[in-house]
Design a protein around this motif. Structure first.
Motif, PDB file in Angstrom:
ATOM      1  N   THR A  83      14.913   3.408 -25.037  1.00  0.00           N
ATOM      2  CA  THR A  83      16.007   4.018 -25.793  1.00  0.00           C
ATOM      3  C   THR A  83      16.406   5.359 -25.194  1.00  0.00           C
ATOM      4  O   THR A  83      15.665   5.956 -24.411  1.00  0.00           O
ATOM      5  N   ARG A  84      17.570   5.823 -25.609  1.00  0.00           N
ATOM      6  CA  ARG A  84      18.088   7.106 -25.128  1.00  0.00           C
ATOM      7  C   ARG A  84      17.493   8.297 -25.874  1.00  0.00           C
ATOM      8  O   ARG A  84      17.543   9.403 -25.374  1.00  0.00           O
ATOM      9  N   GLU A  85      16.957   8.077 -27.068  1.00  0.00           N
ATOM     10  CA  GLU A  85      16.476   9.208 -27.870  1.00  0.00           C
ATOM     11  C   GLU A  85      15.139   8.956 -28.543  1.00  0.00           C
ATOM     12  O   GLU A  85      14.428   9.899 -28.858  1.00  0.00           O
ATOM     13  N   ASN A  86      14.821   7.709 -28.774  1.00  0.00           N
ATOM     14  CA  ASN A  86      13.670   7.382 -29.615  1.00  0.00           C
ATOM     15  C   ASN A  86      12.462   6.863 -28.862  1.00  0.00           C
ATOM     16  O   ASN A  86      11.568   6.270 -29.458  1.00  0.00           O
ATOM     17  N   GLY A  87      12.412   7.024 -27.556  1.00  0.00           N
ATOM     18  CA  GLY A  87      11.259   6.597 -26.790  1.00  0.00           C
ATOM     19  C   GLY A  87      11.238   5.102 -26.523  1.00  0.00           C
ATOM     20  O   GLY A  87      12.277   4.446 -26.429  1.00  0.00           O
ATOM     21  N   LEU A  88      10.030   4.577 -26.433  1.00  0.00           N
ATOM     22  CA  LEU A  88       9.793   3.190 -26.042  1.00  0.00           C
ATOM     23  C   LEU A  88       9.311   2.366 -27.230  1.00  0.00           C
ATOM     24  O   LEU A  88       8.459   2.818 -28.002  1.00  0.00           O
ATOM     25  N   GLN A 138       8.810  12.036 -15.315  1.00  0.00           N
ATOM     26  CA  GLN A 138       7.455  11.587 -15.028  1.00  0.00           C
ATOM     27  C   GLN A 138       7.410  10.060 -15.025  1.00  0.00           C
ATOM     28  O   GLN A 138       8.268   9.407 -15.607  1.00  0.00           O
ATOM     29  N   VAL A 139       6.357   9.530 -14.384  1.00  0.00           N
ATOM     30  CA  VAL A 139       6.058   8.107 -14.461  1.00  0.00           C
ATOM     31  C   VAL A 139       4.698   7.983 -15.122  1.00  0.00           C
ATOM     32  O   VAL A 139       3.741   8.662 -14.734  1.00  0.00           O
ATOM     33  N   PHE A 140       4.638   7.130 -16.136  1.00  0.00           N
ATOM     34  CA  PHE A 140       3.400   6.869 -16.861  1.00  0.00           C
ATOM     35  C   PHE A 140       2.983   5.426 -16.629  1.00  0.00           C
ATOM     36  O   PHE A 140       3.829   4.547 -16.459  1.00  0.00           O
ATOM     37  N   LYS A 141       1.673   5.219 -16.672  1.00  0.00           N
ATOM     38  CA  LYS A 141       1.116   3.888 -16.458  1.00  0.00           C
ATOM     39  C   LYS A 141       0.143   3.568 -17.587  1.00  0.00           C
ATOM     40  O   LYS A 141      -0.604   4.432 -18.040  1.00  0.00           O
ATOM     41  N   THR A 142       0.190   2.315 -18.029  1.00  0.00           N
ATOM     42  CA  THR A 142      -0.833   1.807 -18.922  1.00  0.00           C
ATOM     43  C   THR A 142      -1.442   0.580 -18.266  1.00  0.00           C
ATOM     44  O   THR A 142      -0.739  -0.174 -17.602  1.00  0.00           O
ATOM     45  N   GLY A 186       2.969   5.085 -28.354  1.00  0.00           N
ATOM     46  CA  GLY A 186       2.407   6.379 -28.703  1.00  0.00           C
ATOM     47  C   GLY A 186       2.828   7.456 -27.717  1.00  0.00           C
ATOM     48  O   GLY A 186       3.530   7.192 -26.738  1.00  0.00           O
ATOM     49  N   ALA A 187       2.386   8.667 -27.978  1.00  0.00           N
ATOM     50  CA  ALA A 187       2.674   9.796 -27.094  1.00  0.00           C
ATOM     51  C   ALA A 187       2.117   9.478 -25.704  1.00  0.00           C
ATOM     52  O   ALA A 187       1.100   8.831 -25.583  1.00  0.00           O
ATOM     53  N   PRO A 188       2.821   9.854 -24.700  1.00  0.00           N
ATOM     54  CA  PRO A 188       3.999  10.718 -24.609  1.00  0.00           C
ATOM     55  C   PRO A 188       5.323   9.963 -24.625  1.00  0.00           C
ATOM     56  O   PRO A 188       6.357  10.544 -24.323  1.00  0.00           O
ATOM     57  N   TRP A 244      -1.575   5.851 -22.181  1.00  0.00           N
ATOM     58  CA  TRP A 244      -0.689   6.120 -21.050  1.00  0.00           C
ATOM     59  C   TRP A 244      -1.246   7.262 -20.211  1.00  0.00           C
ATOM     60  O   TRP A 244      -1.728   8.253 -20.747  1.00  0.00           O
ATOM     61  N   THR A 245      -1.135   7.123 -18.894  1.00  0.00           N
ATOM     62  CA  THR A 245      -1.581   8.141 -17.951  1.00  0.00           C
ATOM     63  C   THR A 245      -0.423   8.501 -17.029  1.00  0.00           C
ATOM     64  O   THR A 245       0.253   7.607 -16.517  1.00  0.00           O
ATOM     65  N   GLU A 246      -0.201   9.799 -16.827  1.00  0.00           N
ATOM     66  CA  GLU A 246       0.835  10.228 -15.895  1.00  0.00           C
ATOM     67  C   GLU A 246       0.359   9.969 -14.472  1.00  0.00           C
ATOM     68  O   GLU A 246      -0.739  10.380 -14.100  1.00  0.00           O
ATOM     69  N   ILE A 247       1.213   9.295 -13.666  1.00  0.00           N
ATOM     70  CA  ILE A 247       0.841   9.024 -12.278  1.00  0.00           C
ATOM     71  C   ILE A 247       1.801   9.662 -11.276  1.00  0.00           C
ATOM     72  O   ILE A 247       1.510   9.687 -10.084  1.00  0.00           O
ATOM     73  N   TYR A 248       2.933  10.174 -11.742  1.00  0.00           N
ATOM     74  CA  TYR A 248       3.877  10.840 -10.842  1.00  0.00           C
ATOM     75  C   TYR A 248       4.736  11.782 -11.668  1.00  0.00           C
ATOM     76  O   TYR A 248       5.118  11.471 -12.796  1.00  0.00           O
ATOM     77  N   ARG A 249       5.055  12.922 -11.065  1.00  0.00           N
ATOM     78  CA  ARG A 249       5.932  13.904 -11.722  1.00  0.00           C
ATOM     79  C   ARG A 249       6.943  14.388 -10.697  1.00  0.00           C
ATOM     80  O   ARG A 249       6.572  14.822  -9.605  1.00  0.00           O
TER      81      ARG A 249
END
Length: 176
Positions: A38-43, A85-89, A57-59, A96-101
Motif C-alpha cells: 500500500t501507499r500509506e498503510n504498509g504491507l 530499505q530492503v527487508f527480508k523474512t 508487523g514492524a517495520p 523482518w531483517t534489514e538487508i540493504y539501505r
C-alpha cells in the motif's frame, strides 16, 4: 466479485476497503498466498486466497511499500522495500531483517525481484537509474547497470534464463 476485504486485528475485524493499494503480488508457488503493498498503510498478506488479511508487523506495518518479491523455491523467503530499505523474512512474514539501505536521500528503491533460475540472485531497481544485483541472497550488492534514467520496475523472465526486463519512466522498456 466481492467488495471489501476483512482484516483481523486485536481490536476486531476491520475493512481493507480504504487501503490505497500500490501493488498486488501473488506467491509463485501458492495460489492462496498474496501480498498487498500500500501507499500509506504498509504491507498486508493473506494465506487463504484473500478471505482473511493480516497486516505485517514492524517495520512494515505502515508507510509506502514499493515492491515485494517472493522466493521462487521457498515461499517463506520474502523481500520487501519501503523505498529506503530492503527487508527480508525467512519465516513467512513473522520477523523482518534489514538487508540493504539506500543512503542517498534523493534515490528510491522502486522495485525488486528474484532471478527464477538462480534464486539467490536478487535485483533492485532505483530511481537514479541504477540496477543492482546480489548473488548471495542480499548479503552484498553491486551495480549491474547504470541506465541514466529513472527505473520503475525490474522483471526477470520466469520462462527464459538470463532474460531481464527493465521499465523506465522516460525511455521505455529495456531487455537484457
Amino acid at each position: 466479485w466481492t467488495t471489501g476485504m476483512n482484516l483481523f486485528t486485536l481490536e476486531g475485524i476491520k475493512s481493507l476497503s480504504g487501503a490505497n493499494v500500490y501493488r498486488l503480488v501473488e506467491d509463485p508457488q501458492d495460489p492462496e498466498a498474496m501480498y498487498l503493498a500500500t501507499r500509506e498503510n504498509g504491507l498486508f498478506y493473506t494465506y487463504n486466497g484473500g478471505k482473511i488479511w493480516q497486516q505485517a508487523g514492524a517495520p512494515l506495518s505502515s508507510g509506502f511499500i514499493y515492491g515485494l518479491a517472493v522466493h521462487p523455491q521457498n515461499k517463506c523467503i520474502i523481500y520487501v522495500t519501503n523505498g529506503r530499505q530492503v527487508f527480508k523474512t525467512d519465516d513467512c512474514s513473522r520477523h523482518w531483517t534489514e538487508i540493504y539501505r539506500e543512503s542517498r536521500s534523493d534515490v528510491i528503491i522502486s522495485s525488486l525481484d528474484f532471478n527464477y533460475f538462480m534464486p539467490f540472485t536478487v535485483y533492485l531497481a532505483e530511481t537514479n537509474g541504477d540496477l543492482l544485483q546480489s548473488n548471495d541472497g542480499g548479503q552484498s550488492w553491486g551495480v549491474l547497470n547504470r541506465f541514466g534514467t529513472r527505473l520503475v520496475t525490474v522483471s526477470p523472465s520466469h520462462l527464459q534464463s538470463g532474460l531481464l526486463y527493465v521499465i523506465t519512466r522516460d525511455q521505455g522498456l529495456f531487455r537484457s
